[in-house]
Design a protein around this motif. Sequence first.
Motif, PDB file in Angstrom:
ATOM      1  N   TYR A 227     -99.311  24.841 -32.564  1.00  0.00           N
ATOM      2  CA  TYR A 227     -98.558  23.583 -32.627  1.00  0.00           C
ATOM      3  C   TYR A 227     -98.986  22.634 -31.508  1.00  0.00           C
ATOM      4  O   TYR A 227     -98.812  22.940 -30.331  1.00  0.00           O
TER       5      TYR A 227
ATOM      6  N   PRO B  70     -98.660  18.274 -30.834  1.00  0.00           N
ATOM      7  CA  PRO B  70     -98.270  17.013 -31.460  1.00  0.00           C
ATOM      8  C   PRO B  70     -99.468  16.067 -31.536  1.00  0.00           C
ATOM      9  O   PRO B  70    -100.478  16.265 -30.862  1.00  0.00           O
TER      10      PRO B  70
ATOM     11  N   ARG C  25    -103.189  17.654 -34.277  1.00  0.00           N
ATOM     12  CA  ARG C  25    -102.347  18.572 -35.051  1.00  0.00           C
ATOM     13  C   ARG C  25    -103.099  19.154 -36.251  1.00  0.00           C
ATOM     14  O   ARG C  25    -103.076  20.362 -36.485  1.00  0.00           O
TER      15      ARG C  25
ATOM     16  N   SER D 198     -99.129  15.577 -39.380  1.00  0.00           N
ATOM     17  CA  SER D 198     -99.003  14.870 -38.089  1.00  0.00           C
ATOM     18  C   SER D 198     -97.831  13.907 -38.159  1.00  0.00           C
ATOM     19  O   SER D 198     -97.129  13.706 -37.179  1.00  0.00           O
ATOM     20  N   SER D 199     -97.645  13.278 -39.333  1.00  0.00           N
ATOM     21  CA  SER D 199     -96.504  12.387 -39.524  1.00  0.00           C
ATOM     22  C   SER D 199     -95.871  12.696 -40.874  1.00  0.00           C
ATOM     23  O   SER D 199     -96.458  12.388 -41.926  1.00  0.00           O
TER      24      SER D 199
ATOM     25  N   SER E 262     -92.825  24.773 -35.598  1.00  0.00           N
ATOM     26  CA  SER E 262     -92.986  23.536 -36.383  1.00  0.00           C
ATOM     27  C   SER E 262     -91.627  23.069 -36.926  1.00  0.00           C
ATOM     28  O   SER E 262     -91.364  21.863 -37.000  1.00  0.00           O
TER      29      SER E 262
ATOM     30  N   HIS F 227     -89.652  20.929 -34.600  1.00  0.00           N
ATOM     31  CA  HIS F 227     -90.116  19.544 -34.488  1.00  0.00           C
ATOM     32  C   HIS F 227     -89.960  18.764 -35.797  1.00  0.00           C
ATOM     33  O   HIS F 227     -90.441  17.635 -35.900  1.00  0.00           O
TER      34      HIS F 227
END
Length: 249
Positions: free
Chosen positions: A6, A8, A12, A142-143, A206, A209
């Motif tokens: 992981y 950010p 990623r 990633s997003s 993950s 987050h």
Amino acid sequence: MSNVFYVPGKQRAARVGDLFAGIARRYDLLNDLQSFGLHRLWKRRVVSLADVKPGDRALDLCCGTGDIAFALAKNGAEVTGLDFSEKMLEVAQTRLQHSKLSPRSTGQTQNLKFLQGDAEQLPFPDNSFDAVTMGYGLRNLSSWEGGLREMIRVAKPGGRIVVLDFGKPANALWRSLYFAHLKCSVPLIGLIFCGNPQAYAYILESLKHYPAQRAVAKKMRELQLANVQVVDFVGGAMAINFGQKPARV
Ligand SMILES: C[S@@+](CC[C@H](N)C(=O)[O-])C[C@H]1O[C@@H](n2cnc3c(N)ncnc32)[C@H](O)[C@@H]1O
């Protein structure tokens, strides 16, 4: 302790790619073990919500070894399964070859193809698919918001968007028990059957987050999807987010 898989931001995707390259051969077995086989039922629900009919076009993102894509194709849709992991797609392609050669083949997998690509930058024009599904993918992007926007962009007006992923139970006691399972038993299963506890410890990292089902539903509403629904399983430990692209977005 943070997890090696992981990170950010922009790096990623590379780490997630390494993770799935390392576990691809054992992925299906471990899925059955860690979910006690229940992932099959949850995926069946994804397919029923996608509601594809013969001739529909469906896109399964982060398709991995192809479970959802195969099920959509069996319902008669013309299906593309997309994933960025070559190793996961190799397993999907092998399954596809076997299903075509099988004496029990009904020919429905003729309409199924797998494609390497990035779920955050889809190589399809707007308004292309009657249903866009994603199983256990959104949490890995990633997003996640960008991924959702891409799903909506390529769906046709009226198209179904269906996302299955790990959830966050609303009940605090159940959430702690469930997170303890993800922290202890799941990495242990990863160690025993795959020699890779970190890859399975990544699920909890993950998930921490990822805002999970309620925030995904809120975002779906903000993005003007209609008929937004959350389907919780096992007290919210697993969830499906559903929405439909309206006539104009
Ligand atoms: C947990 S697996 C899910 C596989 C399958 N959908 C299932 O439900 O069994 C997640 C998959 O997402 C893929 N993936 C992660 N990020 C991706 C991205 N940005 N674009 C395409 N695939 C991605 C990984 O390669 C992996 O195969």
